[in-house]
Design an enzyme around this catalytic site. Structure first.
Site, PDB file in Angstrom:
ATOM      1  N   HIS A   1       0.861  -1.183   0.000  1.00 38.98           N
ATOM      2  CA  HIS A   1       0.000   0.000   0.000  1.00 38.98           C
ATOM      3  C   HIS A   1       0.902   1.239   0.000  1.00 38.98           C
ATOM      4  O   HIS A   1       2.144   1.115  -0.045  1.00 38.98           O
ATOM      5  CB  HIS A   1      -0.953  -0.021   1.203  1.00 38.98           C
ATOM      6  CG  HIS A   1      -0.267  -0.271   2.520  1.00 38.98           C
ATOM      7  ND1 HIS A   1       0.605   0.624   3.082  1.00 38.98           N
ATOM      8  CD2 HIS A   1      -0.316  -1.333   3.365  1.00 38.98           C
ATOM      9  CE1 HIS A   1       1.046   0.143   4.229  1.00 38.98           C
ATOM     10  NE2 HIS A   1       0.514  -1.053   4.423  1.00 38.98           N
TER      11      HIS A   1
ATOM     12  N   GLY B   1       1.897   3.164   2.175  1.00 42.63           N
ATOM     13  CA  GLY B   1       2.914   3.201   3.232  1.00 42.63           C
ATOM     14  C   GLY B   1       4.190   2.493   2.771  1.00 42.63           C
ATOM     15  O   GLY B   1       5.307   3.004   2.954  1.00 42.63           O
ATOM     16  N   HIS B   2       4.032   1.331   2.154  1.00 38.27           N
ATOM     17  CA  HIS B   2       5.202   0.601   1.647  1.00 38.27           C
ATOM     18  C   HIS B   2       5.911   1.415   0.558  1.00 38.27           C
ATOM     19  O   HIS B   2       7.141   1.477   0.517  1.00 38.27           O
ATOM     20  CB  HIS B   2       4.781  -0.732   1.022  1.00 38.27           C
ATOM     21  CG  HIS B   2       4.217  -1.727   1.996  1.00 38.27           C
ATOM     22  ND1 HIS B   2       2.922  -2.160   1.945  1.00 38.27           N
ATOM     23  CD2 HIS B   2       4.791  -2.389   3.024  1.00 38.27           C
ATOM     24  CE1 HIS B   2       2.712  -3.041   2.901  1.00 38.27           C
ATOM     25  NE2 HIS B   2       3.823  -3.198   3.582  1.00 38.27           N
TER      26      HIS B   2
ATOM     27  N   GLN C   1       6.352 -15.868  12.069  1.00 43.43           N
ATOM     28  CA  GLN C   1       5.868 -14.779  12.924  1.00 43.43           C
ATOM     29  C   GLN C   1       4.356 -14.812  13.162  1.00 43.43           C
ATOM     30  O   GLN C   1       3.803 -13.907  13.757  1.00 43.43           O
ATOM     31  CB  GLN C   1       6.314 -13.425  12.373  1.00 43.43           C
ATOM     32  CG  GLN C   1       5.647 -12.981  11.095  1.00 43.43           C
ATOM     33  CD  GLN C   1       6.301 -11.710  10.550  1.00 43.43           C
ATOM     34  OE1 GLN C   1       7.398 -11.748  10.010  1.00 43.43           O
ATOM     35  NE2 GLN C   1       5.639 -10.575  10.685  1.00 43.43           N
TER      36      GLN C   1
ATOM     37  N   GLY D   1       8.254   0.724   8.716  1.00 40.91           N
ATOM     38  CA  GLY D   1       7.229   1.693   9.078  1.00 40.91           C
ATOM     39  C   GLY D   1       7.116   1.844  10.588  1.00 40.91           C
ATOM     40  O   GLY D   1       7.264   0.884  11.344  1.00 40.91           O
ATOM     41  N   GLU D   2       6.819   3.077  11.021  1.00 43.86           N
ATOM     42  CA  GLU D   2       6.650   3.329  12.463  1.00 43.86           C
ATOM     43  C   GLU D   2       5.301   2.854  12.982  1.00 43.86           C
ATOM     44  O   GLU D   2       5.061   2.873  14.180  1.00 43.86           O
ATOM     45  CB  GLU D   2       6.820   4.826  12.749  1.00 43.86           C
ATOM     46  CG  GLU D   2       8.262   5.240  12.753  1.00 43.86           C
ATOM     47  CD  GLU D   2       8.469   6.737  12.944  1.00 43.86           C
ATOM     48  OE1 GLU D   2       7.479   7.476  13.089  1.00 43.86           O
ATOM     49  OE2 GLU D   2       9.636   7.149  12.924  1.00 43.86           O
TER      50      GLU D   2
ATOM     51  N   ASP E   1       4.363  -0.115  13.040  1.00 42.59           N
ATOM     52  CA  ASP E   1       4.761  -1.265  13.864  1.00 42.59           C
ATOM     53  C   ASP E   1       5.870  -0.799  14.794  1.00 42.59           C
ATOM     54  O   ASP E   1       7.038  -1.170  14.638  1.00 42.59           O
ATOM     55  CB  ASP E   1       5.228  -2.400  12.961  1.00 42.59           C
ATOM     56  CG  ASP E   1       4.117  -2.890  12.051  1.00 42.59           C
ATOM     57  OD1 ASP E   1       3.226  -3.588  12.539  1.00 42.59           O
ATOM     58  OD2 ASP E   1       4.124  -2.531  10.855  1.00 42.59           O
TER      59      ASP E   1
ATOM     60  N   SER F   1      -2.574  -0.456   6.381  1.00 48.64           N
ATOM     61  CA  SER F   1      -2.081  -1.770   6.771  1.00 48.64           C
ATOM     62  C   SER F   1      -2.653  -2.801   5.820  1.00 48.64           C
ATOM     63  O   SER F   1      -3.794  -2.654   5.353  1.00 48.64           O
ATOM     64  CB  SER F   1      -2.562  -2.077   8.201  1.00 48.64           C
ATOM     65  OG  SER F   1      -2.481  -3.464   8.455  1.00 48.64           O
TER      66      SER F   1
HETATM   67  O1  PAF Z   1       6.370  -5.556   8.972  1.00 46.41           O
HETATM   68  C1  PAF Z   1       6.356  -6.565   8.245  1.00 46.41           C
HETATM   69  O2  PAF Z   1       5.777  -6.575   7.166  1.00 46.41           O
HETATM   70  C2  PAF Z   1       7.063  -7.825   8.694  1.00 46.41           C
HETATM   71  O3  PAF Z   1       6.922  -8.020  10.056  1.00 46.41           O
HETATM   72  C3  PAF Z   1       8.556  -7.898   8.279  1.00 46.41           C
HETATM   73  C4  PAF Z   1       9.366  -6.794   8.938  1.00 46.41           C
HETATM   74  C5  PAF Z   1       8.656  -7.771   6.769  1.00 46.41           C
HETATM   75  C6  PAF Z   1       9.161  -9.225   8.704  1.00 46.41           C
HETATM   76  O4  PAF Z   1       8.487 -10.307   8.135  1.00 46.41           O
END
Ligand code: PAF
Length: 288
Positions: free
Chosen positions: A34, A36-37, A61, A153-154, A156, A191
């Site tokens: 999106h 943000g990326h 994760q 991104g901040e 997270d 997000s």
């Molecule tokens: O923020 C994310 O998208 C993920 O946690 C990351 C940093 C790419 C690690 O998988």
């Protein structure tokens, strides 16, 4: 822009750049890109000669308590590629490895990286093992891509602190840059998980940011009863139909409980709305 799915392929490209003395930036993502990326990519381009965007939905994760979250996480590699190609300055490489390429020995048996103190609170309390998965995959990506700089991104905020700590403690020669949250018009933090919201929920989701702003105003106007602010905010979120996990005022540097002595504080919240787990935060200067 080239898409590479093997570690060897990535290393060959990066070795060439390095031999030319070029500075390399890495933007780690899980895809479903999106605005943000795209801002991370733009900043990366300003900061380095070469930009790698990694797209990998990292199984390690996703904790079991979020059952099914890994399977349903949106995978949109083709559209992501189109979005990146449409940018004024395209990244040089999309690194999109398979789970097998990232975890040749199977992710359950892998060595793992723990940054315990900061990982076990807030989001870590509700998503056990999540930050071990994040820290491990980020360390692997750093070893694979050998970037000079990596951007996150901040939104997270806790993840960013975990990564900064990991880099400092394990002496990774990587500069970490945090980029402010990009928001929808109504204030909702962008997000990939917003895809789980209905259009009505997307409107209502703005209440999360509004609640953070309200808490910020209370603190800025001198209110020091943090427990009361947190309780009021949690009640407001529940009234709006959220299921709050936490709403906390913390010290920005290490996410320990906030005190009047803090140089910088951060207000962080996590709450479910329908099928989406939303997180957001506001970093603020101490009023004193
Ligand atoms: O923020 C994310 O998208 C993920 O946690 C990351 C940093 C790419 C690690 O998988």
């Amino acid at each position: 822009m080239k898409t590479i799915d093997t570690v060897t392929g990535l290393r060959i490209m990066v070795a060439r750049w390095r031999a030319n003395g070029e500075r390399v930036a890495l933007v780690p993502t899980m895809g479903n890109l999106h605005a943000g990326h795209l801002q991370l990519v733009e900043r990366a381009r300003k900061n380095a000669h070469r930009v790698i965007v990694s797209i990998f939905v990292n199984p390690m994760q996703f904790s079991n308590r979020n059952g099914g979250d890994f399977e349903r996480y949106p995978r949109t590699l083709e559209e992501d590629g189109k979005k990146l190609s449409a940018m004024g300055y395209q990244p040089d490489i999309i690194f999109a490895p398979s789970v097998q390429a990232m975890y040749p020995a199977g992710f359950k048996q892998e060595a793992r990286i723990e940054v315990p103190e900061i990982s076990n609170i807030l989001c870590g309390e509700f998503r056990p093992g999540h930050f071990v998965g994040v820290a491990t995959v980020v360390a692997k990506l750093f070893n694979m891509a050998q970037p000079d700089v990596a951007l996150f991104g901040e939104k997270d905020f806790q993840q960013l602190l975990v990564i900064r700590r990991l880099v400092a403690d394990l002496c990774f020669p990587v500069e970490i840059i945090g980029i402010p949250t990009v928001r929808e018009k109504n204030g909702l933090a962008m997000s990939s998980r917003n895809a789980y919201l209905s259009s009505e929920e997307r409107e209502r989701a703005a209440v999360l940011y509004q609640t953070l702003q309200q808490a910020q105003q209370q603190i800025e106007s001198g209110e020091r009863d943090f427990a009361m602010i947190q309780a009021q905010a949690t009640a407001k979120l529940s009234e709006a139909g959220f299921q709050p996990e936490y709403f906390e005022i913390r010290r920005a540097q290490d996410l320990q409980l906030a005190t009047d002595m803090d140089e910088q504080q951060v207000i962080l919240a996590a709450a479910w709305l329908g099928e989406a787990r939303l997180i957001d935060n506001i970093v603020m200067e101490s009023p004193d």
